[in-house]
Design a protein around this motif. Sequence first.
Motif, PDB file in Angstrom:
ATOM      1  N   ALA A  30      44.312  45.336  32.805  1.00  0.00           N
ATOM      2  CA  ALA A  30      44.448  43.897  33.087  1.00  0.00           C
ATOM      3  C   ALA A  30      45.012  43.646  34.481  1.00  0.00           C
ATOM      4  CB  ALA A  30      45.346  43.246  32.037  1.00  0.00           C
ATOM      5  N   TYR A  31      46.034  44.424  34.855  1.00  0.00           N
ATOM      6  CA  TYR A  31      46.711  44.120  36.111  1.00  0.00           C
ATOM      7  C   TYR A  31      45.878  44.459  37.341  1.00  0.00           C
ATOM      8  CZ  TYR A  31      47.915  49.082  36.013  1.00  0.00           C
ATOM      9  OH  TYR A  31      47.849  50.441  35.980  1.00  0.00           O
ATOM     10  N   VAL A  46      42.579  41.560  38.814  1.00  0.00           N
ATOM     11  CA  VAL A  46      42.750  40.602  39.914  1.00  0.00           C
ATOM     12  C   VAL A  46      42.375  41.256  41.237  1.00  0.00           C
ATOM     13  CG1 VAL A  46      44.323  38.980  41.000  1.00  0.00           C
ATOM     14  CG2 VAL A  46      44.703  39.659  38.642  1.00  0.00           C
ATOM     15  N   LEU A  93      42.290  34.522  36.870  1.00  0.00           N
ATOM     16  CA  LEU A  93      42.279  33.605  35.732  1.00  0.00           C
ATOM     17  C   LEU A  93      43.364  32.539  35.893  1.00  0.00           C
ATOM     18  CD1 LEU A  93      41.492  32.915  32.696  1.00  0.00           C
ATOM     19  CD2 LEU A  93      43.304  34.495  32.056  1.00  0.00           C
ATOM     20  N   GLN A 120      50.851  28.039  32.233  1.00  0.00           N
ATOM     21  CA  GLN A 120      51.681  29.245  32.306  1.00  0.00           C
ATOM     22  C   GLN A 120      52.308  29.468  33.672  1.00  0.00           C
ATOM     23  OE1 GLN A 120      52.203  30.555  29.494  1.00  0.00           O
ATOM     24  NE2 GLN A 120      50.482  29.748  28.348  1.00  0.00           N
ATOM     25  N   PHE A 140      55.585  29.815  36.097  1.00  0.00           N
ATOM     26  CA  PHE A 140      56.901  30.381  35.821  1.00  0.00           C
ATOM     27  C   PHE A 140      57.939  29.297  36.092  1.00  0.00           C
ATOM     28  CE2 PHE A 140      54.148  33.956  36.904  1.00  0.00           C
ATOM     29  CZ  PHE A 140      54.212  34.601  35.688  1.00  0.00           C
ATOM     30  N   MET A 190      60.999  29.456  38.550  1.00  0.00           N
ATOM     31  CA  MET A 190      60.748  29.886  39.920  1.00  0.00           C
ATOM     32  C   MET A 190      60.232  28.671  40.688  1.00  0.00           C
ATOM     33  SD  MET A 190      58.862  33.420  39.008  1.00  0.00           S
ATOM     34  CE  MET A 190      58.919  34.290  40.518  1.00  0.00           C
ATOM     35  N   LEU A 203      53.324  32.496  45.801  1.00  0.00           N
ATOM     36  CA  LEU A 203      53.379  33.816  46.434  1.00  0.00           C
ATOM     37  C   LEU A 203      53.099  34.933  45.428  1.00  0.00           C
ATOM     38  CD1 LEU A 203      56.365  33.381  48.895  1.00  0.00           C
ATOM     39  CD2 LEU A 203      53.955  33.664  49.452  1.00  0.00           C
ATOM     40  N   LEU A 204      53.516  34.690  44.180  1.00  0.00           N
ATOM     41  CA  LEU A 204      53.217  35.682  43.146  1.00  0.00           C
ATOM     42  C   LEU A 204      51.715  35.868  42.986  1.00  0.00           C
ATOM     43  CD1 LEU A 204      55.559  35.256  40.093  1.00  0.00           C
ATOM     44  CD2 LEU A 204      54.889  37.373  41.182  1.00  0.00           C
ATOM     45  N   GLY A 205      50.980  34.783  43.198  1.00  0.00           N
ATOM     46  CA  GLY A 205      49.529  34.879  43.090  1.00  0.00           C
ATOM     47  C   GLY A 205      48.947  35.851  44.093  1.00  0.00           C
ATOM     48  N   TYR A 232      50.198  38.588  44.851  1.00  0.00           N
ATOM     49  CA  TYR A 232      50.874  39.845  44.587  1.00  0.00           C
ATOM     50  C   TYR A 232      50.014  41.069  44.884  1.00  0.00           C
ATOM     51  CZ  TYR A 232      53.434  43.469  42.306  1.00  0.00           C
ATOM     52  OH  TYR A 232      54.114  44.629  42.073  1.00  0.00           O
ATOM     53  N   THR A 233      48.711  40.965  44.584  1.00  0.00           N
ATOM     54  CA  THR A 233      47.859  42.153  44.726  1.00  0.00           C
ATOM     55  C   THR A 233      47.439  42.403  46.167  1.00  0.00           C
ATOM     56  OG1 THR A 233      46.019  40.741  44.163  1.00  0.00           O
ATOM     57  CG2 THR A 233      46.892  42.125  42.408  1.00  0.00           C
ATOM     58  N   ARG A 234      47.723  41.443  47.061  1.00  0.00           N
ATOM     59  CA  ARG A 234      47.299  41.654  48.446  1.00  0.00           C
ATOM     60  C   ARG A 234      48.295  42.556  49.167  1.00  0.00           C
ATOM     61  NH1 ARG A 234      45.649  35.696  50.327  1.00  0.00           N
ATOM     62  NH2 ARG A 234      45.375  36.768  52.303  1.00  0.00           N
ATOM     63  N   THR A 250      51.070  44.224  51.394  1.00  0.00           N
ATOM     64  CA  THR A 250      52.286  43.606  51.926  1.00  0.00           C
ATOM     65  C   THR A 250      52.198  43.416  53.439  1.00  0.00           C
ATOM     66  OG1 THR A 250      53.110  45.808  51.489  1.00  0.00           O
ATOM     67  CG2 THR A 250      54.178  44.007  50.340  1.00  0.00           C
ATOM     68  N   ARG A 288      47.902  29.204  42.531  1.00  0.00           N
ATOM     69  CA  ARG A 288      48.386  30.570  42.336  1.00  0.00           C
ATOM     70  C   ARG A 288      47.213  31.544  42.202  1.00  0.00           C
ATOM     71  NH1 ARG A 288      51.916  31.314  37.039  1.00  0.00           N
ATOM     72  NH2 ARG A 288      49.857  31.053  36.154  1.00  0.00           N
TER      73      ARG A 288
END
Lengths: 354, 256
Positions: free
Chosen positions: B70-71, B74, B80, B86, B88, B91, B98-100, B102-104, B106, B149
């Motif tokens: 699942a992780y 993205v 999704l 949903q 947070f 926060m 910024l959490l959105g 996350y996969t990009r 750093t 997000r």
Amino acid sequence: MPGRYTPLLILSALVVGLQLATAATGTSYYLTQLTMTAYYTLVVVGLCILMGYAGQISLGHAGFFAIGGYTTAFLTTFNLAPHAQQPVAALLLRTGLAVSSRDLYGAALTTLHPGLAFLCALALAAGVAVLIGIPVLRLKGHYLAMATLGFGLIVYRVVLGTPALGAADGLSDVPAFVLAPGVKITGGAAGRIANYYAAWGLVILGALLVLNLMQSRAGRALAAIHGNESAAQALGINTAAFKLRLFVFSAILAAAAGALLTHYTGGIGPSEAGIMKSVRYVAIVAVGGMANLWGTIGASALLNFLSLRGYFGIYDDAVFGGCLVGMMLFAPQGLRARATFDRLRAWVRGRRRT
Amino acid sequence: MLRIRNLQAGYGKLRVLRGVSLHVRAGELVTIIGANGAGKTTLLHTVAGLVPAQGGEIEFDGTDLTRVAAYSIVGHGCALVPEGRQVFAVMSVEENLLLGAYTRPTRDRAGVRETLESVYRLFPVLRERRRQYAGTLSGGEQQMVAIGRARMAQPRLLMLDEPSMGLAPLVVKDIFKTLAGLHAAGVTILLVEQNARAALAIADRGYVMETGAILMEGAARDLLNNNDVQRAYLGKDYQSIGERTLPGAETQRQTR
């Protein structure tokens, strides 16, 4: 607006102020318990982020504390002199990773360098945390609590039943650990002040690390996991890996505290691995407020100090058990120190304006 | 872009999806409509990897997503916007966004900033509220956070689960206008909705889902004009009853 390092500065000021106060009043013997308090605080700092931010409970942290302490104690007291001919011992001697001295009776004593022993202790704790973390962190809620409780029991029984680890007596005569020139982690009145600052310096360093971690991308990910694990996964966060890493991090903090406290007190016994110790750590985090680093540090400093000075007497364990039950019943979010401060600040400001 | 063949999934022994097949081409806005419990959310969750597939395949740009955790889905470019938003709650809006991302990587700080700016341009109100806790926003604003997000990951496919849920009609209109705007800008969208009329109005194509299977497929305009769809999902008769107020109207509604 107060910056995020303000509490850290306040803590540092308190540490210095307390030392000056004891010096002024001639009560510097308090520093011994305050130093030990600092090491226990290091354990709960790790546990605080594990419980508060990742939502994972661990009733086995005394186990990691004991792994750190016992590894250090064993490696720094095990006499290599009779084995000097064997290749491993010979290599350690030649590379200067072993130190030679004379024991109480004048016999030759060769032991592993405390620095190397310290690293071994951390590595062992990390390794064990990974091994038990992978299966155990799949569990949630009280199942996770039970599993970690089981781990703590195993460590306790192992150290209690192993003659090489001193069985019920534990290990003693652990040598000093020279952390930096002039800073020797060991008991005794001479190094009291240096030890006090070294221990609390480590707590402040740990808190600084946690603060920065929480403000980073990883911290946001942890908060997301705490908020909603499925939603976090849907954003691309590998929740299982994160929980494991945090578990290992808190285990390493506990092991470091255990190893250093063992150097400080000169020994370790099986009671450090006991279940009541684990319950005590969880109780302190609960009193401080699950995700409240400063509340936890404050609660730890107060409760540990009172306990170490013996104020709770024979009710020592009962006090911590009672704290845990009371907190769960009446204030599961912790004593909202923050809310109290906010109210106080509003009151003061209201005063000034009139 | 997305091709689902004979997909089966469910919870434990309960089989929810019984052989679903559908596809989404690049640049399309495809909607899946259907009643409660038809399996629409389960379908999106299965694509997102939150519910394991029990059979069939999900091919996304040549990757079989049923084999991807699942992780990391993205990271493959498929994001999704979950049902019920949903966000947070404790926060800030900006932290949520910024959490959105996350996969990009750093290192790509400038790129993430740029995407953040584009989200703020899309939803200017979020810029005003960027320091506010997401939990304190209104439902519509939270939906904007959820969409923003998901956009932060720069996905090639945006999946939305009931974005109109629990929102005031005026807000729903805004959200759908935004979706139409994204579609016009070339974003590929898979939209699951109970509000069939609004969804079909902005979609290119639609699927009608019922009890875990696709019942009907067609151009959105055709579905809007289809008698069966109108009766079952658009409430045509209901409306005409209200307009006509004929003597037998009550019984007619009950028989439906």
